[in-house]
Motif scaffolding. Structure first.
Motif, mmCIF file in Angstrom:
data_model
loop_
_atom_site.group_PDB
_atom_site.id
_atom_site.type_symbol
_atom_site.label_atom_id
_atom_site.label_comp_id
_atom_site.label_asym_id
_atom_site.label_seq_id
_atom_site.Cartn_x
_atom_site.Cartn_y
_atom_site.Cartn_z
ATOM 1 N N LYS A 1 0.979 -1.205 -0.016
ATOM 2 C CA LYS A 1 -0.130 -0.165 0.484
ATOM 3 C C LYS A 1 0.662 1.568 0.050
ATOM 4 N N SER A 2 1.835 1.598 -0.077
ATOM 5 C CA SER A 2 3.174 3.167 0.396
ATOM 6 C C SER A 2 4.401 2.374 -0.340
ATOM 7 N N VAL A 3 4.698 3.088 -0.957
ATOM 8 C CA VAL A 3 6.512 3.179 -0.794
ATOM 9 C C VAL A 3 7.059 4.432 -0.275
ATOM 10 N N THR A 4 8.462 4.394 -0.972
ATOM 11 C CA THR A 4 9.034 6.251 0.271
ATOM 12 C C THR A 4 10.798 5.367 -0.937
ATOM 13 N N LEU A 5 11.168 6.856 -0.712
ATOM 14 C CA LEU A 5 12.495 7.142 -1.554
ATOM 15 C C LEU A 5 13.574 7.038 -1.082
ATOM 16 N N ARG A 6 14.852 7.317 -1.211
ATOM 17 C CA ARG A 6 15.649 8.239 -0.952
ATOM 18 C C ARG A 6 15.694 8.915 -1.626
ATOM 19 N N TRP A 7 15.517 10.076 -1.101
ATOM 20 C CA TRP A 7 14.850 11.372 -1.908
ATOM 21 C C TRP A 7 17.046 11.982 -2.079
ATOM 22 N N LEU A 8 16.922 12.724 -3.375
ATOM 23 C CA LEU A 8 17.704 13.523 -4.294
ATOM 24 C C LEU A 8 17.298 15.107 -4.064
ATOM 25 N N THR A 9 17.644 15.834 -3.965
ATOM 26 C CA THR A 9 17.803 17.207 -4.446
ATOM 27 C C THR A 9 17.977 17.716 -6.140
ATOM 28 N N PRO A 10 17.296 18.855 -5.961
ATOM 29 C CA PRO A 10 17.735 19.626 -7.089
ATOM 30 C C PRO A 10 19.365 19.799 -7.321
ATOM 31 N N SER A 11 19.585 19.521 -7.049
ATOM 32 C CA SER A 11 21.557 19.530 -6.626
ATOM 33 C C SER A 11 21.639 18.499 -6.322
ATOM 34 N N ALA A 12 21.147 17.107 -6.932
ATOM 35 C CA ALA A 12 21.979 15.940 -7.192
ATOM 36 C C ALA A 12 23.050 15.482 -5.816
ATOM 37 N N LYS A 13 22.077 16.198 -5.023
ATOM 38 C CA LYS A 13 22.448 15.681 -3.017
ATOM 39 C C LYS A 13 21.244 14.833 -2.358
ATOM 40 N N TRP A 14 22.167 14.251 -1.645
ATOM 41 C CA TRP A 14 20.636 12.877 -1.287
ATOM 42 C C TRP A 14 19.854 13.618 0.147
ATOM 43 N N SER A 15 19.034 13.637 0.465
ATOM 44 C CA SER A 15 18.017 14.069 1.623
ATOM 45 C C SER A 15 17.492 13.390 2.026
ATOM 46 N N GLY A 16 18.204 12.172 2.788
ATOM 47 C CA GLY A 16 16.929 11.210 3.569
ATOM 48 C C GLY A 16 16.527 10.495 2.605
ATOM 49 N N ASN A 17 15.038 10.210 3.606
ATOM 50 C CA ASN A 17 13.730 9.167 3.304
ATOM 51 C C ASN A 17 12.675 10.125 2.665
ATOM 52 N N SER A 18 12.315 9.834 2.041
ATOM 53 C CA SER A 18 10.385 10.414 1.853
ATOM 54 C C SER A 18 9.875 9.901 2.982
ATOM 55 N N PRO A 19 8.619 10.636 3.241
ATOM 56 C CA PRO A 19 7.716 10.004 3.931
ATOM 57 C C PRO A 19 7.115 8.698 3.605
ATOM 58 N N ARG A 20 6.189 8.214 4.043
ATOM 59 C CA ARG A 20 5.739 7.046 3.264
ATOM 60 C C ARG A 20 4.568 7.754 2.929
ATOM 61 N N TYR A 21 4.855 7.627 1.364
ATOM 62 C CA TYR A 21 3.849 7.990 0.159
ATOM 63 C C TYR A 21 2.725 6.405 0.412
ATOM 64 N N ARG A 22 1.280 6.810 0.213
ATOM 65 C CA ARG A 22 0.072 5.833 -0.169
ATOM 66 C C ARG A 22 0.301 5.735 -1.667
ATOM 67 N N LEU A 23 0.338 4.845 -2.178
ATOM 68 C CA LEU A 23 0.000 3.579 -3.733
ATOM 69 C C LEU A 23 -0.808 4.139 -4.606
ATOM 70 N N ALA A 24 -2.304 4.563 -3.295
ATOM 71 C CA ALA A 24 -3.275 4.835 -4.142
ATOM 72 C C ALA A 24 -2.851 7.071 -4.509
#
Length: 184
Positions: free
Chosen positions: A135-158
């Protein structure tokens, strides 16, 4: 919805540039070539404003209100042909559900872009697939400057209305971040 699905299937067979309208989600159409249609999702090989094929978009059939051939459709087709650009279906993309589409896109490419347009219409999340459940997904965020910025919140697939991958922007971010080259 059956009319929309039928129009998407016709668009896939024709291999012509179409505009996919999602009036309840976005005021602007997605322009490209439909390369696959499943029960709930469709896959477009996107065309940029510069009239180049530029990545892929997975849309929910339930969000699609109309599929049109644009007035300049023949021009677009001819321009792509002269540039020797041909829409193609990336191997291995599973459109049986949004989770499957995200998972399979993430195995082919280092980055995916998720849109939750009804919740946050002016933002998207770009990154590497973190966790994926039924039911959900998280991402390892990448900023617009191509820097890693932790993990996203849990997004509902729906809540995910659009999945994009394989575009020039994602490719530029991946290269600057030192990620592997795309497989498609």
């Amino acid at each position: 919805m059956e009319t929309v699905r039928r129009n998407m299937v016709v668009a896939r067979r024709s291999r012509r540039v179409v505009e996919v309208w999602r009036r309840r989600v976005d005021r602007h159409p997605l322009r490209g070539v439909v390369v696959d249609v499943a029960r709930e999702l469709a896959l477009l090989h996107r065309m940029s404003d510069a009239i180049h094929l530029d990545g892929y978009a997975v849309v929910r059939m339930a969000d699609v209100s109309r599929v049109d051939t644009p007035g300049r459709g023949r021009f677009y087709g001819r321009a792509l042909a002269l540039r020797r650009e041909k829409a193609r279906l990336p191997k291995g993309i599973n459109l049986s559900g949004m989770g499957s589409a995200i998972s399979t896109a993430a195995t082919l490419l280092p980055l995916v872009t998720l849109h939750r347009e009804r919740i946050s219409p002016d933002t998207c999340s770009i990154g590497r697939l973190g966790t994926l459940t039924e039911k959900s997904v998280t991402l390892r965020w990448l900023t617009p400057s191509a820097k890693w910025s932790g993990n996203s919140p849990r997004y509902r697939l729906a809540d995910i209305s659009l999945l994009e991958f394989g575009g020039e922007y994602e490719d530029a971010l991946a290269r600057v971040a030192g990620l592997r080259r795309p497989a498609i």
